[in-house]
Design an enzyme around this catalytic site. Structure first.
Site, short mmCIF file in Angstrom:
data_model
loop_
_atom_site.label_atom_id
_atom_site.label_comp_id
_atom_site.label_asym_id
_atom_site.label_seq_id
_atom_site.Cartn_x
_atom_site.Cartn_y
_atom_site.Cartn_z
CG ASP A 62 -0.36 -0.09 2.52
OD1 ASP A 62 0.87 -0.25 2.60
OD2 ASP A 62 -1.10 0.00 3.53
CG ASP A 101 0.39 -4.08 2.03
OD1 ASP A 101 0.47 -4.99 2.88
OD2 ASP A 101 1.26 -3.20 1.90
CE LYS A 131 3.10 -5.94 3.78
NZ LYS A 131 2.62 -4.83 4.63
CD GLU A 200 7.91 -0.53 7.54
OE1 GLU A 200 6.96 -1.20 7.12
OE2 GLU A 200 8.18 0.62 7.13
O1 KIV Z 1 3.54 -1.12 1.69
C1 KIV Z 1 4.67 -1.59 1.59
O2 KIV Z 1 5.38 -1.35 0.61
C2 KIV Z 1 5.15 -2.44 2.67
C3 KIV Z 1 6.59 -2.84 2.62
C4 KIV Z 1 7.46 -1.68 2.78
C5 KIV Z 1 6.88 -3.92 3.57
O3 KIV Z 1 4.43 -2.78 3.53
#
Ligand code: KIV
Length: 285
Positions: A62, A101, A131, A200
């Site tokens: 995201d 995401d 995710k 993270e």
């Molecule tokens: O949104 C994203 O790009 C992420 C990564 C940085 C892990 O969650």
């Protein structure tokens, strides 16, 4: 043409490489403590084509909110955006597992809401997994999704969707209380059935502790080389932005290269040397 097949008849498409068998979620999960998982973000079909042969996991993050849409955070990102970009990345890849995401507001209310959103993502994109951010509070949701056929990657530590609660994007895990909370979060998500966890923005010692505390692979970003894999935002590591966080290694300076090339183009348009003989057609008779 299937929804998920790249249309190679268009002039900008690459010749289709020999179709590779796509990696699977169980194969990635089995990489715990083994060969590091190589992961990058991808938002478009063409970038996916370029990254795919080198990566085990492509995340349609995201972060596209900031990177593609110029939004101030990931909070305004919608499920429609994630589905459109997720489908493009699946069309542009053959090898890597694709995870999409779940955007803010699409899964937190209840396991049922999460299932409705995540099943839409899988149906509309062809991705293999989703995710979602969160620890103990999301454990019931993770287990609900996994039990219903939706593989889940967790995301603990610095959670960008929680920016308003955390008060910013500072690294986490400097205090004992934060350390205990983040280890608890990772364990809860792993026990609930997440097949991997993004860790993270935490101090390196905590990333190592989390990695040894959970049975599934950890994928670090601003964490530790001891994680079971690494992920970066592709545009950050390519050097598309002048300002990057401390944990990002700029492997190139693509921003300067683009600017130089566009300056070249602008000059040729202005002095009328483009289009040249090679780019134009003349009447044959
Ligand atoms: O949104 C994203 O790009 C992420 C990564 C940085 C892990 O969650």
């Amino acid at each position: 043409m299937s929804t998920y097949t790249l249309d190679t008849s268009t002039s900008r498409a690459n010749p289709t490489p020999a179709p590779m068998r796509r990696l699977t979620v169980p194969k990635l999960q089995a990489r715990k403590g083994g060969e590091p998982i190589v992961a990058l973000t991808a938002y478009t079909a063409r970038m996916a084509q370029l990254l795919d042969p080198h990566c085990d996991l492509l995340l349609v993050g995201d972060s596209l909110g900031q990177v593609i849409y110029g939004l101030p955070s990931t909070i305004p990102v919608s499920l429609d955006m994630m589905c459109a970009h997720g489908a493009a990345v699946v069309r542009g890849s053959w090898h890597a597992v694709v995870a999409v995401d779940m955007p803010f507001g699409s899964y937190e209310a209840s396991p049922a809401q999460a299932f409705e959103s995540a099943s839409r993502v899988l149906k509309e994109t062809g991705a293999a997994s989703v995710k979602l951010e969160g620890g103990e509070a999301m454990a019931e949701t993770v287990s609900f999704l996994v039990a219903r056929g939706i593989p889940v990657i967790g995301h603990v530590g610095l959670r960008p969707q929680a920016v308003n609660v955390l008060g910013g994007y500072a690294s986490r895990g400097a205090t004992n209380a934060e350390t205990a909370e983040i280890i608890g979060d990772a364990k809860a998500i792993a026990d609930a059935g997440a097949f991997a966890i993004v860790v993270e923005g935490v101090v390196e010692e905590l990333a190592v502790e989390v990695t040894s505390a959970v049975a599934c692979p950890t994928i670090g970003i601003g964490a530790s080389a001891q994680c079971d894999g690494q992920i970066l935002v592709t545009e950050d590591m390519l050097g598309l932005f002048e300002r990057t966080p401390k944990f990002v290694k700029r492997f190139d300076d693509i921003a300067t290269r683009i600017s130089d090339v566009v300056q070249l183009y602008a000059g040729e348009v202005r002095d009328r040397s483009f289009p040249g003989e090679e780019q134009i057609r003349r009447r044959t008779k």
